[in-house]
Scaffold this active site. Sequence first.
Site, PDB file in Angstrom:
ATOM      1  N   SER A 137      41.063  72.488  18.298  1.00  0.00           N
ATOM      2  CA  SER A 137      41.372  71.079  18.548  1.00  0.00           C
ATOM      3  C   SER A 137      41.146  70.227  17.288  1.00  0.00           C
ATOM      4  O   SER A 137      41.801  70.459  16.269  1.00  0.00           O
ATOM      5  CB  SER A 137      40.550  70.576  19.739  1.00  0.00           C
ATOM      6  OG  SER A 137      41.070  69.374  20.242  1.00  0.00           O
ATOM      7  N   ASP A 184      49.226  73.639  27.399  1.00  0.00           N
ATOM      8  CA  ASP A 184      48.333  72.713  26.689  1.00  0.00           C
ATOM      9  C   ASP A 184      48.912  71.302  26.697  1.00  0.00           C
ATOM     10  O   ASP A 184      50.006  71.065  26.197  1.00  0.00           O
ATOM     11  CB  ASP A 184      48.131  73.193  25.251  1.00  0.00           C
ATOM     12  CG  ASP A 184      46.906  72.600  24.592  1.00  0.00           C
ATOM     13  OD1 ASP A 184      46.557  71.452  24.921  1.00  0.00           O
ATOM     14  OD2 ASP A 184      46.293  73.280  23.745  1.00  0.00           O
ATOM     15  N   HIS A 189      44.370  73.819  26.872  1.00  0.00           N
ATOM     16  CA  HIS A 189      43.546  73.513  25.704  1.00  0.00           C
ATOM     17  C   HIS A 189      42.151  74.146  25.761  1.00  0.00           C
ATOM     18  O   HIS A 189      41.650  74.649  24.754  1.00  0.00           O
ATOM     19  CB  HIS A 189      43.424  71.987  25.581  1.00  0.00           C
ATOM     20  CG  HIS A 189      43.139  71.504  24.202  1.00  0.00           C
ATOM     21  ND1 HIS A 189      44.061  71.598  23.174  1.00  0.00           N
ATOM     22  CD2 HIS A 189      42.042  70.906  23.668  1.00  0.00           C
ATOM     23  CE1 HIS A 189      43.550  71.073  22.077  1.00  0.00           C
ATOM     24  NE2 HIS A 189      42.323  70.661  22.336  1.00  0.00           N
TER      25      HIS A 189
END
Length: 308
Positions: A81, A251, A284
Site C-alpha cells: 500500500s 482491490d 487490499h
Amino acid sequence: MSWVVNSPSESLAFVLADNGFDVWIANARGTRFSSKHSSLDPTRPEYWNWSWDELAAYDLPATVDFVHGQTGQKLHYVGHSMGTLVALASFSQNKVVDKLRSAALLSPVAYLSHMTTLLGMLAAKAFVGEMTTLAGIAEFNPKGRDVAEFLKALCSDPAVDCYDLITSITGKNCCLNASTVGFFLKNEPQPTATKNMVHLAQTVRDGVLSKYDYGTPHFNMAHYGQPRPPVYNLTAIPNDFPIFLSYGGQDALADPHDVGTLLDDLKLHNLDKLTIQFVKDFAHADFIMGITAKDIVYNAMLAFFKRQ
C-alpha cells in the site's frame, strides 16, 4: 504490526525469517512506534508538517542506509500500500536503488483515480475541499475525538458500511481470519499527518503522482520554483532494477486499472527484471493478512528473491 498479525506460519516477517532472511521492520513516522523527534513534540503542529513526500525523500533512504550500514549487504525491500507509493517515489529519484537488490510491491499504490472504495472517495473529496472539516488539526489520529467525528460524518452516508470497516476501505477480501481482523483493528490504523491525507486525496483528484500541492501558484512557486508541483517520473526507475509486483482483482484501493497505469510506466523495464503476479480473488488486505497469502504470494516472492 501489519507484517506480524497472522500466525507465525502465515505472517510475512516470520516466513522470511524462517527462510533464512534477516528481517528489519520499519515504522512510518507519527505512528505510536515512531513518535519521537530530535527537537519537535507530537503535540505541536510543526511535528506533523509532512506528507509522503518526506517519507520518500528522507525516511526510506535513512532506513535503508541504517540497515545497509549495520549489515554491509544490499536489501530486498517489501512494501504494501503506502509502502509501495513511498518506494516508487523514492526509486524514481534514484534515492535508494543502489543499496537494494530488489523490491517486492504488494497492492501497489501509485495512481488512485479508479479507486472504488466509497469511504475512500468520500474522504478524498472532504480532504481536498478546503479541509474545513479538520481545519487546524495537524495530526490525523483515527482513534482521536476530532477524527472520529469526521469519520462518523462520512459513515452517515447510507451507502457506506462502517460496521465492516476493512471492506469499506479495502474492497471485498477473500481470505481473512475474523480474529486476525479484530486484532488488526485494535492496533490499526495508526496516526499520520493530516497533510499526508490531503496529499493522498490530491493524488485521487489529480490523477498524477506529484509532490504536495500547496493550493496556489504563488505558494507552489515558493516551495518548488514553479506554479505546479513537480511530477514523480516513474519511468526514471532504472530498467534493470528487479521488481516483483503483486496485485488483486478485488482491490478497491489499488484498483487494477490504476495498477495498469503503473505497469505502463514500467513497460520499458527489462523483461527478466520485472515479475508481475495478478491474484484474481485478492483485495487490499489479503496481501498482508490473507490466510492463503503465503502459498499464493509469499512463496512466489521468495523464489523471486532467490533469483536475485
